[in-house]
Write an enzyme that holds these catalytic residues in place. Structure first.
Site, PDB file in Angstrom:
ATOM      1  N   TYR A 104     -16.539  41.190  38.508  1.00 48.86           N
ATOM      2  CA  TYR A 104     -16.421  42.254  39.500  1.00 48.86           C
ATOM      3  C   TYR A 104     -15.587  41.774  40.696  1.00 48.86           C
ATOM      4  O   TYR A 104     -14.677  42.458  41.157  1.00 48.86           O
ATOM      5  CB  TYR A 104     -17.805  42.726  39.949  1.00 48.86           C
ATOM      6  CG  TYR A 104     -17.750  43.733  41.066  1.00 48.86           C
ATOM      7  CD1 TYR A 104     -17.330  45.035  40.827  1.00 48.86           C
ATOM      8  CD2 TYR A 104     -18.083  43.378  42.365  1.00 48.86           C
ATOM      9  CE1 TYR A 104     -17.248  45.967  41.853  1.00 48.86           C
ATOM     10  CE2 TYR A 104     -18.015  44.299  43.397  1.00 48.86           C
ATOM     11  CZ  TYR A 104     -17.593  45.583  43.130  1.00 48.86           C
ATOM     12  OH  TYR A 104     -17.503  46.497  44.153  1.00 48.86           O
ATOM     13  N   GLU A 116     -22.845  52.378  44.753  1.00 50.10           N
ATOM     14  CA  GLU A 116     -23.152  51.870  46.094  1.00 50.10           C
ATOM     15  C   GLU A 116     -24.390  52.548  46.676  1.00 50.10           C
ATOM     16  O   GLU A 116     -25.225  51.895  47.287  1.00 50.10           O
ATOM     17  CB  GLU A 116     -21.956  52.023  47.032  1.00 50.10           C
ATOM     18  CG  GLU A 116     -20.782  51.128  46.709  1.00 50.10           C
ATOM     19  CD  GLU A 116     -21.039  49.638  46.903  1.00 50.10           C
ATOM     20  OE1 GLU A 116     -22.059  49.249  47.505  1.00 50.10           O
ATOM     21  OE2 GLU A 116     -20.193  48.851  46.445  1.00 50.10           O
ATOM     22  N   TRP A 139     -26.670  43.799  44.571  1.00 49.00           N
ATOM     23  CA  TRP A 139     -25.526  44.271  43.801  1.00 49.00           C
ATOM     24  C   TRP A 139     -25.620  43.755  42.367  1.00 49.00           C
ATOM     25  O   TRP A 139     -25.205  44.425  41.424  1.00 49.00           O
ATOM     26  CB  TRP A 139     -24.211  43.868  44.468  1.00 49.00           C
ATOM     27  CG  TRP A 139     -23.035  44.474  43.797  1.00 49.00           C
ATOM     28  CD1 TRP A 139     -22.029  43.821  43.152  1.00 49.00           C
ATOM     29  CD2 TRP A 139     -22.725  45.879  43.678  1.00 49.00           C
ATOM     30  NE1 TRP A 139     -21.126  44.718  42.640  1.00 49.00           N
ATOM     31  CE2 TRP A 139     -21.533  45.999  42.945  1.00 49.00           C
ATOM     32  CE3 TRP A 139     -23.350  47.042  44.110  1.00 49.00           C
ATOM     33  CZ2 TRP A 139     -20.952  47.214  42.645  1.00 49.00           C
ATOM     34  CZ3 TRP A 139     -22.762  48.269  43.808  1.00 49.00           C
ATOM     35  CH2 TRP A 139     -21.583  48.344  43.078  1.00 49.00           C
TER      36      TRP A 139
END
Length: 187
Positions: A17, A39, A47
Site C-alpha cells: 500500500y 478511510e 489501517w
C-alpha cells in the site's frame, strides 16, 4: 530501501500500500470512492485492520460501484451488518450508502468527486517535506476546509482527520517523509 517510518518492518499488505498507492495521485472516481469508504471505516481502528479486510470490502460493496451502493436497501444493510469480513458498524455502513447517493446525484449532474477535490489544490498534489512521522499532522487547514465543505454537501463521517488520511490516500497530499525513496516519493 528506505521507506516512511510506518511502512518500515510492516506487513506485506502495508508495504505494498505504501509503495504503490499512498500519496500516488489518482483521479479514478471508483478508487476515490473506495478510499473514502475505507478511510471512514478505519476511524477508531488501525489501517492494517482495514487492509486485511480490503478484499472483503470490495466484494461486499460491489467493488465500490457508486450506483450499486447508492441503490442499497435495508436488506443490503442487514447483509453488510452480518458480514464478518468487514467492519459492521451501522453508522459507517449508513454513511457509505449516503455518500454513494450524493455521488450518484453529482454524477448525474456531470460532477465528479475527483474534480471537486482536486480543484482545492489547482489540480496539483501538495508535496510536504516532513522529516519524521511525528511531524505529520493529523489534520491541516486543507483537510478541515474539505471536511467542512463535504459535510455541507451532505457527506457523512468525513471529519478533518479522516479527510486528511483520505487526501493522502488519493495523492492530493504527498506526505512521504523526505528520507523515503520509494518510486514516486522524494528521492
Amino acid at each position: 530501501m528506505p521507506r516512511c517510518d510506518w511502512a518500515t518492518d510492516a506487513t506485506p499488505l502495508m508495504t505494498r500500500y505504501h509503495d504503490y498507492e499512498w500519496g500516488v495521485p489518482s483521479k479514478d472516481e471508483q478508487y476515490t470512492f473506495e478510499m473514502l469508504t475505507l478511510e471512514l471505516m478505519q476511524a477508531g481502528l488501525s489501517w492494517q485492520t482495514i487492509l486485511n479486510k480490503r478484499a472483503n470490502f470490495q466484494v461486499a460493496f460491489n467493488h465500490f460501484d457508486v450506483d450499486k451502493v447508492a441503490a442499497y436497501t435495508q436488506t443490503d444493510v442487514m447483509r453488510l451488518r452480518n458480514d464478518t469480513g468487514i467492519v459492521r458498524n451501522r453508522i459507517k455502513i449508513a454513511a457509505t450508502i449516503n455518500n454513494a447517493r450524493i455521488l450518484q446525484t453529482w454524477h448525474q449532474q456531470g460532477q465528479t468527486l475527483n474534480a471537486w477535490l482536486w480543484h482545492y489544490v489547482d489540480g496539483h498534489p501538495v508535496i510536504h517535506h516532513y522529516a519524521t512521522a511525528a511531524d505529520l499532522p493529523a489534520q491541516t487547514p486543507l483537510s478541515a476546509q474539505i471536511s467542512h465543505d463535504m459535510k455541507k454537501a451532505g457527506f457523512r463521517f468525513v471529519g478533518p482527520t479522516i479527510i486528511q488520511s483520505f487526501l493522502q490516500a488519493i495523492g492530493i497530499l504527498d506526505d512521504h517523509l523526505v528520507t523515503c525513496t520509494i518510486n514516486h516519493c522524494h528521492a
